[in-house]
Design a protein around this motif. Sequence first.
Motif, PDB file in Angstrom:
ATOM      1  N   GLU A  44       0.747  -1.309  -0.094  1.00 23.44           N
ATOM      2  CA  GLU A  44      -0.132  -0.014   0.076  1.00 23.44           C
ATOM      3  C   GLU A  44       0.988   1.451  -0.026  1.00 23.44           C
ATOM      4  O   GLU A  44       0.787   2.260  -0.939  1.00 23.44           O
ATOM      5  CB  GLU A  44      -0.821  -0.034   1.140  1.00 23.44           C
ATOM      6  N   VAL A  45       1.833   1.395   1.099  1.00 23.51           N
ATOM      7  CA  VAL A  45       2.422   2.616   0.919  1.00 23.51           C
ATOM      8  C   VAL A  45       3.256   2.816  -0.476  1.00 23.51           C
ATOM      9  O   VAL A  45       3.317   3.823  -1.025  1.00 23.51           O
ATOM     10  CB  VAL A  45       3.413   2.642   2.196  1.00 23.51           C
ATOM     11  N   ALA A  46       3.797   1.978  -0.660  1.00 27.20           N
ATOM     12  CA  ALA A  46       4.486   2.022  -1.871  1.00 27.20           C
ATOM     13  C   ALA A  46       3.926   2.224  -3.199  1.00 27.20           C
ATOM     14  O   ALA A  46       3.983   2.793  -4.172  1.00 27.20           O
ATOM     15  CB  ALA A  46       5.605   0.684  -2.227  1.00 27.20           C
ATOM     16  N   PHE A  47       2.543   1.659  -3.119  1.00 27.90           N
ATOM     17  CA  PHE A  47       1.444   1.637  -4.325  1.00 27.90           C
ATOM     18  C   PHE A  47       1.224   3.370  -4.193  1.00 27.90           C
ATOM     19  O   PHE A  47       1.171   4.000  -5.434  1.00 27.90           O
ATOM     20  CB  PHE A  47       0.186   0.758  -4.104  1.00 27.90           C
ATOM     21  N   LEU A  48       0.749   3.940  -3.153  1.00 23.62           N
ATOM     22  CA  LEU A  48       0.522   5.174  -3.112  1.00 23.62           C
ATOM     23  C   LEU A  48       1.575   6.539  -3.449  1.00 23.62           C
ATOM     24  O   LEU A  48       1.154   7.330  -4.184  1.00 23.62           O
ATOM     25  CB  LEU A  48       0.077   5.680  -1.576  1.00 23.62           C
ATOM     26  N   ALA A  49       2.925   5.933  -3.197  1.00 30.82           N
ATOM     27  CA  ALA A  49       3.926   6.698  -3.852  1.00 30.82           C
ATOM     28  C   ALA A  49       4.084   6.553  -5.328  1.00 30.82           C
ATOM     29  O   ALA A  49       4.287   7.361  -5.858  1.00 30.82           O
ATOM     30  CB  ALA A  49       5.155   6.268  -3.031  1.00 30.82           C
ATOM     31  N   ALA A  50       3.932   5.460  -5.865  1.00 31.11           N
ATOM     32  CA  ALA A  50       4.363   4.953  -7.063  1.00 31.11           C
ATOM     33  C   ALA A  50       3.157   5.414  -8.206  1.00 31.11           C
ATOM     34  O   ALA A  50       3.345   5.777  -9.198  1.00 31.11           O
ATOM     35  CB  ALA A  50       4.562   3.737  -7.440  1.00 31.11           C
ATOM     36  N   CYS A  51       1.755   5.354  -7.612  1.00 30.98           N
ATOM     37  CA  CYS A  51       0.678   5.581  -8.612  1.00 30.98           C
ATOM     38  C   CYS A  51       0.596   7.269  -9.004  1.00 30.98           C
ATOM     39  O   CYS A  51       0.480   7.960  -8.096  1.00 30.98           O
ATOM     40  CB  CYS A  51      -0.566   5.142  -8.000  1.00 30.98           C
ATOM     41  N   THR A  52       0.719   7.454 -10.205  1.00 31.94           N
ATOM     42  CA  THR A  52       0.236   8.761 -10.707  1.00 31.94           C
ATOM     43  C   THR A  52      -0.915   9.217 -10.875  1.00 31.94           C
ATOM     44  O   THR A  52      -1.360  10.350 -11.224  1.00 31.94           O
ATOM     45  CB  THR A  52       1.113   9.011 -11.865  1.00 31.94           C
ATOM     46  N   ARG A  53      -2.143   8.236 -10.739  1.00 30.80           N
ATOM     47  CA  ARG A  53      -3.499   8.430 -10.780  1.00 30.80           C
ATOM     48  C   ARG A  53      -3.803   8.742 -12.227  1.00 30.80           C
ATOM     49  O   ARG A  53      -4.585   9.572 -12.676  1.00 30.80           O
ATOM     50  CB  ARG A  53      -4.046   9.518 -10.006  1.00 30.80           C
ATOM     51  N   CYS A  54      -2.953   8.091 -13.265  1.00 31.54           N
ATOM     52  CA  CYS A  54      -3.067   8.484 -14.653  1.00 31.54           C
ATOM     53  C   CYS A  54      -4.399   7.585 -15.333  1.00 31.54           C
ATOM     54  O   CYS A  54      -4.902   8.008 -16.545  1.00 31.54           O
ATOM     55  CB  CYS A  54      -1.853   7.802 -15.228  1.00 31.54           C
ATOM     56  N   ASN A  55      -4.936   6.722 -14.483  1.00 33.55           N
ATOM     57  CA  ASN A  55      -6.251   5.979 -15.033  1.00 33.55           C
ATOM     58  C   ASN A  55      -5.987   4.979 -16.271  1.00 33.55           C
ATOM     59  O   ASN A  55      -6.994   4.501 -16.926  1.00 33.55           O
ATOM     60  CB  ASN A  55      -7.362   6.588 -15.356  1.00 33.55           C
ATOM     61  N   ALA A  56      -4.685   4.734 -16.626  1.00 35.16           N
ATOM     62  CA  ALA A  56      -4.415   3.775 -17.349  1.00 35.16           C
ATOM     63  C   ALA A  56      -4.851   2.283 -17.262  1.00 35.16           C
ATOM     64  O   ALA A  56      -5.461   1.697 -18.067  1.00 35.16           O
ATOM     65  CB  ALA A  56      -3.039   3.529 -17.720  1.00 35.16           C
ATOM     66  N   CYS A  57      -4.979   1.818 -16.042  1.00 37.37           N
ATOM     67  CA  CYS A  57      -5.445   0.653 -15.713  1.00 37.37           C
ATOM     68  C   CYS A  57      -6.888   0.711 -15.610  1.00 37.37           C
ATOM     69  O   CYS A  57      -7.639  -0.212 -16.069  1.00 37.37           O
ATOM     70  CB  CYS A  57      -4.924   0.352 -14.189  1.00 37.37           C
ATOM     71  N   VAL A  58      -7.628   1.902 -15.267  1.00 35.89           N
ATOM     72  CA  VAL A  58      -8.956   1.955 -15.283  1.00 35.89           C
ATOM     73  C   VAL A  58      -9.567   1.719 -16.929  1.00 35.89           C
ATOM     74  O   VAL A  58     -10.376   0.911 -16.900  1.00 35.89           O
ATOM     75  CB  VAL A  58      -9.439   3.196 -14.892  1.00 35.89           C
ATOM     76  N   GLU A  59      -8.682   2.417 -17.517  1.00 35.97           N
ATOM     77  CA  GLU A  59      -9.332   2.331 -19.115  1.00 35.97           C
ATOM     78  C   GLU A  59      -8.937   1.131 -19.713  1.00 35.97           C
ATOM     79  O   GLU A  59      -9.601   0.431 -20.697  1.00 35.97           O
ATOM     80  CB  GLU A  59      -8.415   3.279 -19.677  1.00 35.97           C
ATOM     81  N   ALA A  60      -7.861   0.283 -19.169  1.00 38.99           N
ATOM     82  CA  ALA A  60      -7.366  -1.199 -19.667  1.00 38.99           C
ATOM     83  C   ALA A  60      -8.381  -2.292 -19.198  1.00 38.99           C
ATOM     84  O   ALA A  60      -8.315  -3.328 -19.653  1.00 38.99           O
ATOM     85  CB  ALA A  60      -6.100  -1.456 -19.489  1.00 38.99           C
ATOM     86  N   CYS A  61      -9.125  -2.086 -18.233  1.00 39.24           N
ATOM     87  CA  CYS A  61      -9.855  -3.123 -17.534  1.00 39.24           C
ATOM     88  C   CYS A  61     -11.141  -3.541 -18.200  1.00 39.24           C
ATOM     89  O   CYS A  61     -12.224  -2.488 -18.412  1.00 39.24           O
ATOM     90  CB  CYS A  61     -10.422  -2.698 -16.118  1.00 39.24           C
ATOM     91  N   PRO A  62     -11.296  -4.805 -18.949  1.00 44.35           N
ATOM     92  CA  PRO A  62     -12.330  -4.952 -19.857  1.00 44.35           C
ATOM     93  C   PRO A  62     -13.689  -4.922 -19.017  1.00 44.35           C
ATOM     94  O   PRO A  62     -14.703  -4.446 -19.700  1.00 44.35           O
ATOM     95  CB  PRO A  62     -11.961  -6.382 -20.366  1.00 44.35           C
ATOM     96  N   PRO A  63     -13.911  -5.316 -17.867  1.00 43.80           N
ATOM     97  CA  PRO A  63     -15.211  -5.447 -17.323  1.00 43.80           C
ATOM     98  C   PRO A  63     -15.360  -4.242 -16.590  1.00 43.80           C
ATOM     99  O   PRO A  63     -16.497  -3.847 -15.944  1.00 43.80           O
ATOM    100  CB  PRO A  63     -15.217  -6.725 -16.372  1.00 43.80           C
ATOM    101  N   ARG A  64     -14.558  -3.050 -16.812  1.00 42.49           N
ATOM    102  CA  ARG A  64     -14.840  -1.809 -16.027  1.00 42.49           C
ATOM    103  C   ARG A  64     -14.799  -1.995 -14.424  1.00 42.49           C
ATOM    104  O   ARG A  64     -15.599  -1.416 -13.562  1.00 42.49           O
ATOM    105  CB  ARG A  64     -15.930  -0.899 -16.694  1.00 42.49           C
ATOM    106  N   ALA A  65     -14.184  -3.217 -13.982  1.00 41.31           N
ATOM    107  CA  ALA A  65     -14.370  -3.103 -12.374  1.00 41.31           C
ATOM    108  C   ALA A  65     -13.382  -2.154 -11.532  1.00 41.31           C
ATOM    109  O   ALA A  65     -13.557  -2.213 -10.551  1.00 41.31           O
ATOM    110  CB  ALA A  65     -13.511  -4.501 -12.209  1.00 41.31           C
ATOM    111  N   ILE A  66     -12.378  -1.565 -12.239  1.00 38.74           N
ATOM    112  CA  ILE A  66     -11.719  -0.589 -11.430  1.00 38.74           C
ATOM    113  C   ILE A  66     -12.240   0.747 -11.159  1.00 38.74           C
ATOM    114  O   ILE A  66     -12.649   1.354 -12.254  1.00 38.74           O
ATOM    115  CB  ILE A  66     -10.050  -0.454 -12.224  1.00 38.74           C
ATOM    116  N   ARG A  67     -12.276   1.167 -10.033  1.00 37.07           N
ATOM    117  CA  ARG A  67     -12.760   2.554  -9.604  1.00 37.07           C
ATOM    118  C   ARG A  67     -11.611   3.450  -9.141  1.00 37.07           C
ATOM    119  O   ARG A  67     -10.559   2.980  -9.019  1.00 37.07           O
ATOM    120  CB  ARG A  67     -13.743   2.277  -8.823  1.00 37.07           C
TER     121      ARG A  67
END
Length: 189
Positions: A44-67
Amino acid sequence: MFTPGDRRDLLKQAADQWLGSLMEQAEERIIRRRFVRPPGALPEVAFLAACTRCNACVEACPPRAIRTAPSSEGFAAGTPHLEVELQPCVACPEMPCAAACPTGALTRPPEVWKGYKLHVLELVPERCVTFSGVTCSACADSCPVGATALAMDVDGHPVIKAEGCVGCGVCVRACITSPSSFTLHAVEH
């Protein structure tokens, strides 16, 4: 009498304990709520530091499960997470969400889903209609991983296979009982 190697080991162990304690304290201050992160997330802490909130994962998720976390979530605002009660992850074979991450906040594990878990799944037999003599296989039929994760035994009851189940949540949503005969428990990565 201590040798120089023993002293180094003792100092390293003390430093590791101190650093671990410091990380726990930092997590308590930074993390308001524990989110279920998309597959391949760093701790979690490393994730929060590394994530730029770019939403690339949100857009790549086929079922749109990522919020994304709302602005009220402080440092976690805008970060991706799963809410399986709204839309479960479907355990895409190639983990496109992790592959799309440009920062390494999400990384595809070397063996992808093998041995990886989003949640730990538990069956609540008292809720399951098959234990009352009703024929149902909605959970097993919906499982994207298949019989290596969730199958029906010879008596027609669901059997979770912990070594194969990734805890995606599809069976929780597919279950015909209310509340569902399955519960999900968080996993620390």
